[in-house]
Design a protein around this motif. Structure first.
Motif, mmCIF file in Angstrom:
data_model
loop_
_atom_site.group_PDB
_atom_site.id
_atom_site.type_symbol
_atom_site.label_atom_id
_atom_site.label_comp_id
_atom_site.label_asym_id
_atom_site.label_seq_id
_atom_site.Cartn_x
_atom_site.Cartn_y
_atom_site.Cartn_z
ATOM 1 N N GLU A 91 -2.371 4.920 8.910
ATOM 2 C CA GLU A 91 -2.607 5.687 7.689
ATOM 3 C C GLU A 91 -2.771 4.781 6.477
ATOM 4 O OE1 GLU A 91 0.033 9.370 7.505
ATOM 5 O OE2 GLU A 91 1.130 8.077 8.923
ATOM 6 N N LEU A 92 -2.210 3.595 6.553
ATOM 7 C CA LEU A 92 -2.205 2.678 5.409
ATOM 8 C C LEU A 92 -3.256 1.584 5.501
ATOM 9 C CD1 LEU A 92 1.667 2.222 5.136
ATOM 10 C CD2 LEU A 92 0.213 3.385 3.441
ATOM 11 N N ALA A 93 -3.971 1.492 6.621
ATOM 12 C CA ALA A 93 -4.856 0.350 6.843
ATOM 13 C C ALA A 93 -5.913 0.206 5.758
ATOM 14 C CB ALA A 93 -5.526 0.475 8.211
ATOM 15 N N ALA A 114 0.831 -1.207 0.000
ATOM 16 C CA ALA A 114 0.000 0.000 0.000
ATOM 17 C C ALA A 114 0.863 1.253 0.000
ATOM 18 C CB ALA A 114 -0.928 -0.016 1.204
ATOM 19 N N ALA A 115 1.937 1.254 0.789
ATOM 20 C CA ALA A 115 2.840 2.406 0.831
ATOM 21 C C ALA A 115 3.549 2.590 -0.508
ATOM 22 C CB ALA A 115 3.851 2.217 1.955
ATOM 23 N N VAL A 150 -5.489 -4.232 -1.128
ATOM 24 C CA VAL A 150 -4.419 -4.896 -1.873
ATOM 25 C C VAL A 150 -4.837 -6.325 -2.199
ATOM 26 C CG1 VAL A 150 -2.057 -5.774 -1.732
ATOM 27 C CG2 VAL A 150 -2.590 -3.468 -0.911
ATOM 28 N N VAL A 151 -4.739 -6.682 -3.464
ATOM 29 C CA VAL A 151 -5.102 -8.029 -3.893
ATOM 30 C C VAL A 151 -3.890 -8.949 -3.870
ATOM 31 C CG1 VAL A 151 -5.991 -9.427 -5.795
ATOM 32 C CG2 VAL A 151 -7.001 -7.184 -5.309
#
Length: 844
Positions: free
Chosen positions: A304-306, A273-274, A312-313
């Motif tokens: 912040e990324l949750a 994600a980041a 995300v697959v």
């Protein structure tokens, strides 16, 4: 380390992604035929049987090399020298590591893992990891290594090889792990928008430090701060089937891989994600302190990324757990994450819960075990201040009031008479006599073969956890809700639903931390009663058992009688026969269902549940020729249960006492006798370490002596060496204890030390002074005042614990120490007094 122990507290949509498999653990490179490393050889050592001074003197003579024992720091790691094969054939002393089947069995066997990760599209990242069950393959051949290890003891007389026991191949913990595998993917880990990680634990915390160990695993694999990790206890979850049972020293063993997999999978998605947000390659990023870090110094916290991570697959980096050499937290002594809450009173137990309208409730109980109500006059009690209701239930008469004080006073004002229970004509001596008659006698003494016989009696023992049983129940038409400390919440939910006439899904069980258990909270007596009372009274209730209630109507370790015969000759032990007879142990807390789920068809095998439990836990860890172990049960209608270490706390204690006596009969040192016969180098190393650290064989004043005890179970092994002062035989005291333990990978050394110390106090108690008498069908003891568990004055001022280097996957530790500690105390007492105690506790 040395330290004083002064007391013991008995206190959305989901998408499935298959992540890359975890590579199998690979043993360090070692050419076929190469001998073990010098360091390993030094740890194993060698005994020269031709020398008869004390074992410690012989072991310390050279100072270094093959004849020395070296203390090793807790965090020092030694490489594994391959993994032992799984075999049911007769094996050489070093061919089967006692805990081998609980470690990764082979480079290509159970070390191959497949993980399925489930992502919920929500602001919270939730992952669950499934541990796929690969075919368990035996380890690669290590014949040359085994031969080299065996050569170290070439100077010792050859020992008759012993048959491995069933637990050497598959133990109870393995069976429980197999039963839980189909639902291991339902383990849930959340990363919240606030940046906290929450692992919802499908087990019970009862003071053993489990939540801390799990939090350490999560923090390790997630690269999170330990203070950012929460481990709430899951409500009863029927979909988990056999995967929500706390017992058998199995929690860390069964959760180690799934928890690490869940955390590692979450970390991979957070990194991905980041990388997507920064538009950089994910492989350039790293994680630390609950954040993803970029090479240029940019930082994004997990909170912040949750939300992005939940979408995300396919992670751009592997979601596999760390190798051992990259761990920073696991294996480091760590304080409990709940310690401050416990000492400040913020930790909530069932009795602390403020459920609206729950009336304080107590129960008047029969005068004998399983007695029944004959008559009741509650007129006086109903008229007393604060009394809300008087309700009759199958186990007694419940009184509800505005306060517990009012409820207790009203209970005492009830006018009751009771029918005697089914064992009302039995006392301790009668039960002991029935136990002695429960198994057939030995055959005639063997002709021309020396033999040693021993018979042992063990009393009933109450669990006596510090927190008494308490449960809150709110039963309404069509539903029920309960709060209590449950080791088997699914079975509790099923049983309570059936009792109330409700479907199982109409009953909610909230699992609350417990203040001690030792097996007691496998049973849910109080919760069932609370549900019955709430239904009858039509209101919520908070039921509390008094200490007297639990002592006299609760669960106890069953009394037992043991008959052992060992034959020997030409310096070898030829046979070892152990016949155990116990009052029937109630195991109706979900274990039978778990064993069936693991593929054990007990009815087809013609085994009772108790016999299956016995076969999966009991073994003799020594090469003692042909070993035989038999269990007979006396079917008395008494409240029994799984007390810490269950059968091993009696079977192995009797075995260890006989090992001492047989060693002396054969003219050998007690430790050397064990070391020459214990299966596996790991057991030898444990004995070496404790003997060296405890200065085994040093001169002792009159009335003082050392004692040794060894045990191997649940993927671990431990030895206790104690020093005991019996100059006053009525008040013997253990003055020092040295412990050496190998439980594979230790998660939290500090927690393990606490477990081993608690086991020591158990051993001191049940061997020297703590037990329950039965007087005409009633338990004599009613409180800590007459149930003589060890107090501060009975605990040794010095306890020294040595943890062996990590040697594989974690083994179980919660029950491991009790048999060895108990045996060490019994053997020290025997040596100090020149007696052969046969009935325990000794001062009863």
């Amino acid at each position: 380390m040395q330290y004083a122990r002064l007391n013991r507290v008995r206190t959305g949509r989901a998408r499935a992604i298959e992540a890359p498999s975890v590579p199998a653990p690979t043993p360090p490179p070692q050419a076929d035929g190469a001998p073990p490393s010098p360091g390993r050889r030094a740890k194993i050592g060698r005994v020269d049987p031709s020398v008869r001074p004390s074992y410690a003197q012989r072991r310390s003579r050279s100072g270094t090399g093959a004849g020395a024992v070296r203390a090793r720091p807790i965090r020092r790691r030694l490489p594994r020298e391959g993994f032992p094969p799984i075999s049911t054939s007769i094996a050489s002393p070093d061919s089967t590591d006692p805990g081998g089947t609980t470690e990764p069995a082979a480079a290509e066997g159970t070390g191959r893992r497949r993980f399925l990760t489930y992502l919920l599209a929500a602001p919270t990242l939730t992952v669950a990891a499934r541990l796929g069950l690969d075919a368990a393959a035996p380890a690669s051949a290590q014949a040359a290594v085994q031969a080299a290890a065996a050569a170290q003891d070439a100077a010792a007389p050859p020992q008759l090889l012993g048959l491995p026991g069933i637990p050497d191949v598959l133990d109870l913990g393995d069976a429980m792990i197999l039963a839980g595998l189909p639902t291991s993917h339902l383990l849930v880990l959340e990363i919240t928008p606030a940046g906290r990680a929450a692992l919802h634990l499908p087990r019970l915390e009862v003071g053993q430090g489990l939540t801390t160990a799990i939090a350490m695993l999560v923090a390790e694999e997630l690269d999170a701060k330990l203070t950012d990790v929460d481990v709430p206890l899951s409500d009863g979850r029927p979909e988990l089937l056999f995967n929500q049972l706390t017992g058998g020293s199995n929690s860390v063993r069964s959760l180690y891989d799934p928890v690490r997999a869940a955390a590692a999978a979450a970390r991979a998605r957070l990194v991905t994600a980041a990388a997507n947000r920064w538009n950089v390659p994910a492989t350039t990023l790293r994680t630390a302190d609950s954040a993803v870090l970029a090479p240029d110094g940019r930082r994004l916290g997990y909170g912040e990324l949750a939300a992005d991570a939940a979408a995300v697959v396919l992670p751009a980096v592997p979601g596999t757990p760390k190798p051992a050499d990259q761990r920073r937290l696991v294996g480091t002594p760590t304080g409990r994450i709940d310690a401050r809450d416990i000492v400040t009173g913020r930790a909530k137990y069932a009795g602390d819960l403020q459920i609206p309208g729950a009336a304080p409730t107590v129960v008047a109980r029969p005068t004998t075990i399983n007695g029944t109500l004959k008559s009741l006059d509650a007129s006086v009690a109903r008229a007393m201040p604060g009394v809300l209701a008087v309700v009759q239930i199958p186990s007694g008469v419940a009184v509800l009031a505005e306060t517990f004080d009012q409820a207790l006073k009203a209970r005492d004002a009830l006018r009751t008479t009771w029918n005697p229970g089914p064992v009302a004509d039995l006392s301790t001596a009668d039960i002991q006599a029935q136990l002695r008659a429960a198994h057939a006698p030995f055959l005639l003494p063997p002709l021309l073969t020396p033999y040693l016989d021993g018979e042992f009696d063990f009393a009933f023992v109450n669990h006596a956890p510090m927190e008494v049983l308490t449960a809150v129940a709110d039963v309404r038409p069509g539903r029920a809700e309960l709060w209590f400390a449950a080791q088997s919440p699914i079975i509790a939910q099923q049983t309570i639903a059936a009792e109330l006439g409700l479907p199982q899904n109409a009953v909610t069980v909230h699992v609350v931390r417990g203040g001690g258990s030792f097996g007691r909270r496998l049973f849910f007596d109080a919760a069932l009663e609370a549900a019955q009372i709430s239904q009858a009274a039509g209101r919520p209730v908070k039921l509390m058992w008094t200490r007297n209630d639990d002592m006299r109507h609760g669960r106890m370790r069953p009394a037992s009688h043991h008959r052992i015969r060992a034959t020997y000759g030409l310096g070898q032990v030829l046979t070892w026969e152990h016949r155990a007879a116990t009052v029937r142990t109630d195991l109706s807390h979900g274990l039978g269902e778990a064993l069936t789920g693991a593929g054990f068809n007990l009815s087809l095998a013609g085994l009772s549940l108790a016999q299956a439990f016995f076969l999966l836990t009991e073994k003799n860890p020594y090469n003692v020729g042909i070993p035989t172990q038999l269990l007979a049960e006396l079917p008395l209608a008494m409240h029994t249960g799984s007390w810490r270490s269950v059968y091993s706390g009696m079977v192995r204690v009797a075995d260890e006492i006989m090992m001492d006596e047989l060693a002396r009969r054969m003219g050998q040192d007690e430790v050397a006798f064990r070391r020459a016969r214990v299966r596996g180098a790991a057991g030898q190393a444990v004995l070496d370490t404790v003997a060296k650290a405890g200065a085994w064989g040093r001169p002792m004043p009159a009335g003082h002596a050392q004692g040794i005890g060894y045990h191997d179970e649940n993927g671990g092994r431990v030895a206790y060496l104690v020093e005991l002062d019996a100059s006053d035989r009525a008040n013997p005291r253990v003055t020092k204890a040295v412990v050496a333990a190998d439980v594979g990978q230790v998660i939290n050394p500090r927690g393990l030390e606490a477990q081993l110390t608690g086991a020591l106090i158990d051993g001191i108690s049940v061997i020297l002074q703590a037990g329950n008498h039965i007087d005409n069908g009633a338990v004599r003891e009613g409180s800590y005042a007459d149930f003589h568990y060890a107090r501060q004055r009975h605990t040794p001022p010095v306890v020294e614990i040595h943890l062996m280097p990590p040697s594989g996957a974690p083994g179980g530790a919660g029950e491991l120490g009790v048999p060895a500690a108990s045996a060490a105390v019994a053997n020290a007492y025997a040596r100090a007094t020149g007696t052969s105690p046969r009935s325990f506790p000794i001062n009863f």
